[in-house]
Scaffold this motif. Sequence first.
Motif, PDB file in Angstrom:
ATOM      1  N   LEU A  45      30.021 -15.357   5.717  1.00 33.11           N
ATOM      2  CA  LEU A  45      28.401 -15.096   5.800  1.00 33.11           C
ATOM      3  C   LEU A  45      28.068 -14.746   4.192  1.00 33.11           C
ATOM      4  CD1 LEU A  45      28.759 -12.367   8.058  1.00 33.11           C
ATOM      5  CD2 LEU A  45      27.485 -14.514   8.584  1.00 33.11           C
ATOM      6  N   VAL A  46      28.705 -14.596   3.370  1.00 31.63           N
ATOM      7  CA  VAL A  46      28.327 -14.517   1.784  1.00 31.63           C
ATOM      8  C   VAL A  46      29.816 -15.866   1.240  1.00 31.63           C
ATOM      9  CG1 VAL A  46      29.603 -13.216  -0.148  1.00 31.63           C
ATOM     10  CG2 VAL A  46      28.353 -12.541   2.784  1.00 31.63           C
ATOM     11  N   LYS A  47      28.364 -16.498   0.265  1.00 35.78           N
ATOM     12  CA  LYS A  47      29.155 -17.442  -0.992  1.00 35.78           C
ATOM     13  C   LYS A  47      29.170 -17.218  -2.176  1.00 35.78           C
ATOM     14  CE  LYS A  47      26.232 -21.124   1.778  1.00 35.78           C
ATOM     15  NZ  LYS A  47      25.449 -21.601   0.982  1.00 35.78           N
ATOM     16  N   ASN A  48      28.930 -15.372  -2.746  1.00 35.92           N
ATOM     17  CA  ASN A  48      28.443 -14.937  -3.830  1.00 35.92           C
ATOM     18  C   ASN A  48      28.734 -13.483  -4.093  1.00 35.92           C
ATOM     19  OD1 ASN A  48      28.369 -14.667  -5.982  1.00 35.92           O
ATOM     20  ND2 ASN A  48      26.462 -15.538  -6.605  1.00 35.92           N
ATOM     21  N   GLU A 103      18.490 -20.804   3.437  1.00 37.43           N
ATOM     22  CA  GLU A 103      18.661 -20.578   4.791  1.00 37.43           C
ATOM     23  C   GLU A 103      18.744 -19.120   5.134  1.00 37.43           C
ATOM     24  OE1 GLU A 103      18.602 -22.710   6.479  1.00 37.43           O
ATOM     25  OE2 GLU A 103      18.788 -23.885   5.239  1.00 37.43           O
ATOM     26  N   TYR A 104      19.107 -17.805   4.462  1.00 37.67           N
ATOM     27  CA  TYR A 104      19.221 -16.542   4.627  1.00 37.67           C
ATOM     28  C   TYR A 104      17.255 -16.409   4.179  1.00 37.67           C
ATOM     29  CZ  TYR A 104      24.295 -15.848   5.423  1.00 37.67           C
ATOM     30  OH  TYR A 104      24.646 -15.391   5.409  1.00 37.67           O
ATOM     31  N   ALA A 105      16.536 -17.033   3.413  1.00 37.11           N
ATOM     32  CA  ALA A 105      15.245 -16.385   2.709  1.00 37.11           C
ATOM     33  C   ALA A 105      14.401 -16.869   4.420  1.00 37.11           C
ATOM     34  CB  ALA A 105      14.919 -16.732   1.784  1.00 37.11           C
ATOM     35  N   LYS A 106      14.543 -17.738   4.659  1.00 35.03           N
ATOM     36  CA  LYS A 106      14.125 -18.813   5.636  1.00 35.03           C
ATOM     37  C   LYS A 106      14.034 -18.474   7.119  1.00 35.03           C
ATOM     38  CE  LYS A 106      13.982 -23.377   3.321  1.00 35.03           C
ATOM     39  NZ  LYS A 106      15.017 -24.830   3.742  1.00 35.03           N
ATOM     40  N   THR A 107      15.577 -17.925   7.176  1.00 34.32           N
ATOM     41  CA  THR A 107      15.703 -17.359   8.623  1.00 34.32           C
ATOM     42  C   THR A 107      15.139 -15.767   8.332  1.00 34.32           C
ATOM     43  OG1 THR A 107      18.624 -18.375   9.109  1.00 34.32           O
ATOM     44  CG2 THR A 107      17.483 -15.889  10.249  1.00 34.32           C
ATOM     45  N   LEU A 108      15.266 -15.126   7.346  1.00 32.86           N
ATOM     46  CA  LEU A 108      13.903 -13.739   7.710  1.00 32.86           C
ATOM     47  C   LEU A 108      12.472 -14.215   7.189  1.00 32.86           C
ATOM     48  CD1 LEU A 108      14.146 -10.992   6.774  1.00 32.86           C
ATOM     49  CD2 LEU A 108      13.850 -10.847   4.473  1.00 32.86           C
ATOM     50  N   ALA A 156      11.326 -12.503   0.769  1.00 37.01           N
ATOM     51  CA  ALA A 156      12.807 -12.726   0.605  1.00 37.01           C
ATOM     52  C   ALA A 156      13.454 -13.387  -0.270  1.00 37.01           C
ATOM     53  CB  ALA A 156      12.706 -13.862   1.882  1.00 37.01           C
ATOM     54  N   LYS A 157      12.634 -14.019  -1.173  1.00 38.38           N
ATOM     55  CA  LYS A 157      12.893 -14.464  -2.410  1.00 38.38           C
ATOM     56  C   LYS A 157      13.749 -13.273  -3.012  1.00 38.38           C
ATOM     57  CE  LYS A 157       9.262 -18.137  -3.104  1.00 38.38           C
ATOM     58  NZ  LYS A 157       7.914 -18.236  -3.741  1.00 38.38           N
ATOM     59  N   LYS A 158      12.983 -12.006  -3.232  1.00 36.74           N
ATOM     60  CA  LYS A 158      13.792 -11.424  -4.007  1.00 36.74           C
ATOM     61  C   LYS A 158      15.302 -10.486  -3.699  1.00 36.74           C
ATOM     62  CE  LYS A 158       9.148  -9.189  -6.346  1.00 36.74           C
ATOM     63  NZ  LYS A 158       8.348  -8.641  -6.314  1.00 36.74           N
ATOM     64  N   ILE A 159      15.196 -10.534  -1.757  1.00 36.09           N
ATOM     65  CA  ILE A 159      16.518 -10.245  -1.464  1.00 36.09           C
ATOM     66  C   ILE A 159      17.318 -11.760  -1.640  1.00 36.09           C
ATOM     67  CG2 ILE A 159      17.261  -9.537   1.078  1.00 36.09           C
ATOM     68  CD1 ILE A 159      14.514  -8.734   1.186  1.00 36.09           C
ATOM     69  N   PHE A 160      17.018 -12.633  -1.219  1.00 36.51           N
ATOM     70  CA  PHE A 160      18.181 -13.905  -0.950  1.00 36.51           C
ATOM     71  C   PHE A 160      18.083 -14.606  -1.787  1.00 36.51           C
ATOM     72  CE2 PHE A 160      17.747 -12.222   3.152  1.00 36.51           C
ATOM     73  CZ  PHE A 160      18.813 -11.357   3.415  1.00 36.51           C
ATOM     74  N   GLU A 161      16.655 -14.951  -3.339  1.00 34.94           N
ATOM     75  CA  GLU A 161      17.275 -16.129  -4.063  1.00 34.94           C
ATOM     76  C   GLU A 161      17.307 -15.330  -5.379  1.00 34.94           C
ATOM     77  OE1 GLU A 161      14.163 -18.608  -2.501  1.00 34.94           O
ATOM     78  OE2 GLU A 161      14.861 -18.892  -1.279  1.00 34.94           O
TER      79      GLU A 161
END
Length: 161
Positions: A45-48, A103-108, A156-161
Amino acid sequence: MRGVIPTAMLAFITYIMFTGSATPYDLATGAIIAIAIGLLAGKFLVKNDTKALNPARWLWLGAYFLWYMLIAEVKSHIDVMLRIITGNVEPGIVKVPIDVKTEYAKTLVANSITNTPGTVVVDMDENYLYVNWIDTSTENPEEARSEISADFEKYAKKIFE
Protein backbone atom coordinates in the motif's frame (compact mmCIF):
# COMPACT_ATOMS: atom_id res chain seq x y z
CA MET A 1 9.52 -3.03 6.50
CA ARG A 2 8.31 -0.29 4.16
CA GLY A 3 4.76 0.86 4.83
CA VAL A 4 4.19 -0.97 8.11
CA ILE A 5 3.93 2.09 10.37
CA PRO A 6 1.64 4.27 8.21
CA THR A 7 -0.64 1.33 7.39
CA ALA A 8 -0.79 0.28 11.04
CA MET A 9 -1.55 3.85 12.14
CA LEU A 10 -4.40 4.19 9.67
CA ALA A 11 -5.78 0.75 10.61
CA PHE A 12 -5.61 1.62 14.32
CA ILE A 13 -7.38 4.97 13.87
CA THR A 14 -10.05 3.31 11.73
CA TYR A 15 -10.52 0.51 14.26
CA ILE A 16 -10.97 2.93 17.17
CA MET A 17 -13.36 5.12 15.16
CA PHE A 18 -15.53 2.16 14.15
CA THR A 19 -15.62 0.59 17.61
CA GLY A 20 -16.36 3.95 19.21
CA SER A 21 -14.55 2.85 22.34
CA ALA A 22 -11.18 3.59 23.93
CA THR A 23 -11.16 1.03 26.73
CA PRO A 24 -7.83 -0.69 27.43
CA TYR A 25 -9.18 -3.89 25.86
CA ASP A 26 -10.18 -2.07 22.65
CA LEU A 27 -6.88 -0.18 22.48
CA ALA A 28 -4.90 -3.41 22.88
CA THR A 29 -7.05 -5.28 20.38
CA GLY A 30 -6.82 -2.38 17.95
CA ALA A 31 -3.03 -2.24 18.30
CA ILE A 32 -2.66 -5.99 17.65
CA ILE A 33 -4.95 -5.88 14.62
CA ALA A 34 -3.27 -2.72 13.29
CA ILE A 35 0.21 -4.21 13.58
CA ALA A 36 -0.94 -7.38 11.82
CA ILE A 37 -2.51 -5.36 9.00
CA GLY A 38 0.60 -3.20 8.74
CA LEU A 39 2.86 -6.25 8.47
CA LEU A 40 0.63 -8.01 5.94
CA ALA A 41 -0.35 -5.13 3.67
CA GLY A 42 2.01 -2.22 4.32
CA LYS A 43 4.53 -3.03 1.61
CA PHE A 44 1.75 -3.23 -0.99
CA LEU A 45 0.00 0.00 0.00
CA VAL A 46 2.82 2.45 0.73
CA LYS A 47 5.70 3.33 -1.59
CA ASN A 48 7.27 6.09 0.51
CA ASP A 49 7.08 6.09 4.33
CA THR A 50 8.10 9.73 4.74
CA LYS A 51 5.39 10.86 2.34
CA ALA A 52 2.78 8.73 4.11
CA LEU A 53 3.82 9.95 7.58
CA ASN A 54 3.90 13.65 6.65
CA PRO A 55 1.69 15.42 9.25
CA ALA A 56 0.63 18.07 6.75
CA ARG A 57 -0.92 15.38 4.55
CA TRP A 58 -2.83 13.96 7.52
CA LEU A 59 -4.10 17.48 8.37
CA TRP A 60 -5.24 17.96 4.78
CA LEU A 61 -7.00 14.59 4.99
CA GLY A 62 -8.84 15.79 8.11
CA ALA A 63 -9.73 19.08 6.44
CA TYR A 64 -10.96 17.20 3.37
CA PHE A 65 -13.12 14.91 5.51
CA LEU A 66 -14.75 17.87 7.26
CA TRP A 67 -15.25 19.82 4.02
CA TYR A 68 -16.66 16.78 2.24
CA MET A 69 -19.08 15.80 5.01
CA LEU A 70 -20.22 19.29 5.99
CA ILE A 71 -20.22 21.17 2.68
CA ALA A 72 -19.99 18.99 -0.43
CA GLU A 73 -22.45 16.33 0.72
CA VAL A 74 -24.97 18.81 2.12
CA LYS A 75 -24.95 20.94 -1.05
CA SER A 76 -25.37 17.86 -3.24
CA HIS A 77 -28.20 16.44 -1.16
CA ILE A 78 -30.08 19.75 -1.24
CA ASP A 79 -29.54 20.00 -5.02
CA VAL A 80 -30.86 16.49 -5.62
CA MET A 81 -33.86 17.05 -3.33
CA LEU A 82 -34.77 20.23 -5.22
CA ARG A 83 -34.41 18.44 -8.55
CA ILE A 84 -36.71 15.66 -7.37
CA ILE A 85 -39.33 18.15 -6.21
CA THR A 86 -39.16 20.33 -9.34
CA GLY A 87 -38.53 17.53 -11.84
CA ASN A 88 -35.60 19.49 -13.29
CA VAL A 89 -33.51 16.48 -14.25
CA GLU A 90 -31.34 16.26 -17.38
CA PRO A 91 -29.18 13.16 -16.91
CA GLY A 92 -26.29 12.33 -19.17
CA ILE A 93 -22.73 11.11 -19.26
CA VAL A 94 -20.04 13.78 -19.47
CA LYS A 95 -16.31 13.47 -20.12
CA VAL A 96 -14.41 15.15 -17.27
CA PRO A 97 -10.63 15.68 -17.48
CA ILE A 98 -8.72 14.76 -14.34
CA ASP A 99 -5.63 16.64 -13.28
CA VAL A 100 -4.16 14.34 -10.63
CA LYS A 101 -1.41 11.83 -11.36
CA THR A 102 -1.26 9.15 -8.64
CA GLU A 103 -3.63 6.22 -8.52
CA TYR A 104 -4.61 7.03 -4.93
CA ALA A 105 -5.53 10.60 -5.87
CA LYS A 106 -7.56 9.42 -8.87
CA THR A 107 -9.35 6.90 -6.68
CA LEU A 108 -10.15 9.55 -4.06
CA VAL A 109 -11.59 11.87 -6.71
CA ALA A 110 -13.61 9.10 -8.41
CA ASN A 111 -14.98 7.78 -5.11
CA SER A 112 -15.83 11.27 -3.89
CA ILE A 113 -17.76 11.99 -7.08
CA THR A 114 -19.58 8.66 -6.88
CA ASN A 115 -20.47 9.08 -3.20
CA THR A 116 -21.87 12.55 -3.82
CA PRO A 117 -25.57 12.45 -4.77
CA GLY A 118 -26.34 13.23 -8.39
CA THR A 119 -23.08 11.94 -9.88
CA VAL A 120 -21.58 8.52 -10.57
CA VAL A 121 -18.24 7.73 -12.21
CA VAL A 122 -19.03 5.02 -14.75
CA ASP A 123 -15.59 4.73 -16.38
CA MET A 124 -12.13 6.14 -16.09
CA ASP A 125 -8.98 6.20 -18.17
CA GLU A 126 -5.59 7.84 -17.77
CA ASN A 127 -6.78 11.42 -18.31
CA TYR A 128 -10.58 11.39 -18.06
CA LEU A 129 -13.47 10.37 -15.86
CA TYR A 130 -16.80 9.56 -17.46
CA VAL A 131 -19.49 10.77 -15.08
CA ASN A 132 -23.20 10.05 -15.17
CA TRP A 133 -24.48 13.45 -14.03
CA ILE A 134 -28.03 14.31 -12.98
CA ASP A 135 -27.69 17.83 -14.43
CA THR A 136 -25.85 17.94 -17.74
CA SER A 137 -25.85 21.73 -17.82
CA THR A 138 -22.71 21.57 -19.96
CA GLU A 139 -20.95 19.04 -22.11
CA ASN A 140 -17.75 21.08 -22.27
CA PRO A 141 -15.15 18.96 -20.44
CA GLU A 142 -13.44 21.91 -18.70
CA GLU A 143 -16.72 23.41 -17.49
CA ALA A 144 -17.86 19.99 -16.28
CA ARG A 145 -14.54 19.58 -14.44
CA SER A 146 -14.99 22.89 -12.63
CA GLU A 147 -18.51 21.91 -11.57
CA ILE A 148 -17.92 18.24 -10.71
CA SER A 149 -14.33 17.42 -9.76
CA ALA A 150 -12.19 20.55 -9.29
CA ASP A 151 -12.71 20.81 -5.51
CA PHE A 152 -12.05 17.10 -5.00
CA GLU A 153 -8.85 17.31 -7.07
CA LYS A 154 -7.59 20.25 -5.01
CA TYR A 155 -7.66 18.16 -1.85
CA ALA A 156 -6.46 14.95 -3.55
CA LYS A 157 -3.31 16.74 -4.76
CA LYS A 158 -2.48 17.99 -1.27
CA ILE A 159 -3.10 14.59 0.31
CA PHE A 160 -1.55 12.19 -2.21
CA GLU A 161 0.82 14.07 -4.53
